[in-house]
Design a protein around this motif. Structure first.
Motif, PDB file in Angstrom:
ATOM      1  N   GLU A   1      -6.012  -3.383  -4.670  1.00 56.34           N
ATOM      2  CA  GLU A   1      -7.391  -3.395  -4.174  1.00 56.34           C
ATOM      3  C   GLU A   1      -8.022  -4.779  -4.320  1.00 56.34           C
ATOM      4  O   GLU A   1      -8.843  -5.176  -3.490  1.00 56.34           O
ATOM      5  CB  GLU A   1      -8.227  -2.336  -4.907  1.00 56.34           C
ATOM      6  CG  GLU A   1      -7.785  -0.899  -4.641  1.00 56.34           C
ATOM      7  CD  GLU A   1      -7.723  -0.562  -3.153  1.00 56.34           C
ATOM      8  OE1 GLU A   1      -8.555  -1.083  -2.371  1.00 56.34           O
ATOM      9  OE2 GLU A   1      -6.830   0.212  -2.756  1.00 56.34           O
TER      10      GLU A   1
ATOM     11  N   ARG B   1      -6.709  -6.619  -1.434  1.00 53.76           N
ATOM     12  CA  ARG B   1      -7.325  -6.122  -0.201  1.00 53.76           C
ATOM     13  C   ARG B   1      -8.734  -6.720  -0.020  1.00 53.76           C
ATOM     14  O   ARG B   1      -9.172  -6.980   1.098  1.00 53.76           O
ATOM     15  CB  ARG B   1      -7.410  -4.589  -0.225  1.00 53.76           C
ATOM     16  CG  ARG B   1      -7.620  -3.979   1.161  1.00 53.76           C
ATOM     17  CD  ARG B   1      -7.993  -2.513   1.087  1.00 53.76           C
ATOM     18  NE  ARG B   1      -7.090  -1.732   0.270  1.00 53.76           N
ATOM     19  CZ  ARG B   1      -5.913  -1.240   0.681  1.00 53.76           C
ATOM     20  NH1 ARG B   1      -5.484  -1.505   1.902  1.00 53.76           N
ATOM     21  NH2 ARG B   1      -5.177  -0.509  -0.125  1.00 53.76           N
TER      22      ARG B   1
ATOM     23  N   ASP C   1       0.839  -1.204   0.000  1.00 53.31           N
ATOM     24  CA  ASP C   1       0.000   0.000   0.000  1.00 53.31           C
ATOM     25  C   ASP C   1       0.874   1.254   0.000  1.00 53.31           C
ATOM     26  O   ASP C   1       0.619   2.212  -0.752  1.00 53.31           O
ATOM     27  CB  ASP C   1      -0.888  -0.018   1.242  1.00 53.31           C
ATOM     28  CG  ASP C   1      -2.038   0.975   1.141  1.00 53.31           C
ATOM     29  OD1 ASP C   1      -2.125   1.697   0.127  1.00 53.31           O
ATOM     30  OD2 ASP C   1      -2.859   1.020   2.073  1.00 53.31           O
TER      31      ASP C   1
ATOM     32  N   ARG D   1      -2.598  -0.117  -8.454  1.00 53.93           N
ATOM     33  CA  ARG D   1      -3.688   0.137  -7.511  1.00 53.93           C
ATOM     34  C   ARG D   1      -4.780  -0.928  -7.650  1.00 53.93           C
ATOM     35  O   ARG D   1      -5.320  -1.409  -6.647  1.00 53.93           O
ATOM     36  CB  ARG D   1      -4.257   1.531  -7.768  1.00 53.93           C
ATOM     37  CG  ARG D   1      -5.526   1.880  -7.003  1.00 53.93           C
ATOM     38  CD  ARG D   1      -5.324   1.907  -5.512  1.00 53.93           C
ATOM     39  NE  ARG D   1      -4.463   2.999  -5.078  1.00 53.93           N
ATOM     40  CZ  ARG D   1      -4.131   3.209  -3.801  1.00 53.93           C
ATOM     41  NH1 ARG D   1      -4.571   2.375  -2.856  1.00 53.93           N
ATOM     42  NH2 ARG D   1      -3.341   4.210  -3.472  1.00 53.93           N
TER      43      ARG D   1
END
Length: 234
Positions: A197, A200, A122, A193
């Motif tokens: 994500e 995540r 991150d 990104r």
């Protein structure tokens, strides 16, 4: 053209990293980092005298460090001419990407059940985005390399980390020849990104597919640009 003492990329400042045990491995680590950062570009001849004096190490220690980096394919020894930073062939670039695809996708595939430890990944993604906002394209390039390094680090394997460190350092030899970090790296910030994500959210299969497509596109773009430069360096 040989490396002079004034062109050693601030190596004298790295002497403190050697500590009291000035081993060839530590010298190799310093030089590997400097090569990866572009202080010693592909085709550059490395001066034993200048580098040895800057780091305060013996000729034998430096030669052993050169040998280690030659084994990693970052340097090449040319008989009666000296040691040079290696210039990759197009086939080298393609092979590096094949290795990356095998390793990086396997790491994501083998992550197990979420949640994953994504703090470092991150931070790297955010750092790359910040560099882009500041138009720091070299910083974007570095952040992108670090993204893949931290992605592989999720496997928790020192051996895999060492392999990727070598592979990514070698890949940067090609990046330094193309020397267009904005074109090569900025488009992939969004994809970094997206992969983050997906991880995540626990979507490991989606992240793996995003990564595979990412590496395919990156390979195609870099190989094309690199081949053009080698064919027509002007």
């Amino acid at each position: 053209m040989g490396t002079t003492e004034s062109e050693t990329g601030g190596l004298a400042d790295d002497r403190r990293l050697l500590g009291r045990t000035s081993t060839a491995e530590r010298v190799a680590d310093i030089l590997r980092t400097r090569i990866a950062e572009g202080y010693f570009p592909p085709g550059e001849r490395l001066s034993e005298d200048s580098i040895g004096k800057a780091l305060g190490v013996s000729r034998n220690t430096l030669r052993e460090a050169f040998r280690l980096l030659t084994h990693e394919r970052l340097l090449v020894h040319r008989l009666n001419r000296g040691v040079f930073v290696r210039m990759l062939a197009v086939q080298d670039v393609e092979d590096i990407y094949r290795t990356r695809q095998l390793v990086e996708c396997a790491v994501v595939q083998g992550l197990g059940e979420p949640p994953y430890a994504l703090d470092k990944l991150d931070a790297v993604v955010a750092g790359g985005e910040r560099c882009a906002r500041e138009h720091d394209w070299k910083g974007v390039s570095t952040a992108n390399i670090h993204f893949h390094r931290e992605l592989v680090a999720l496997a928790g394997s020192a051996r895999t980390d060492e392999l990727m460190r070598s592979v990514l350092a070698e890949l940067r030899l090609a990046f330094h020849v193309v020397d267009d970090p904005r074109r090569l790296h900025q488009p992939y910030l969004v994809r970094n990104r997206e992969i983050l994500e997906a991880l995540r959210g626990g979507a490991r299969t989606e992240a793996e597919q995003l990564l595979a497509d990412y590496l395919d596109d990156s390979r195609t773009q870099l190989v094309r640009a690199y081949a053009e430069l080698l064919t027509d360096p002007e």
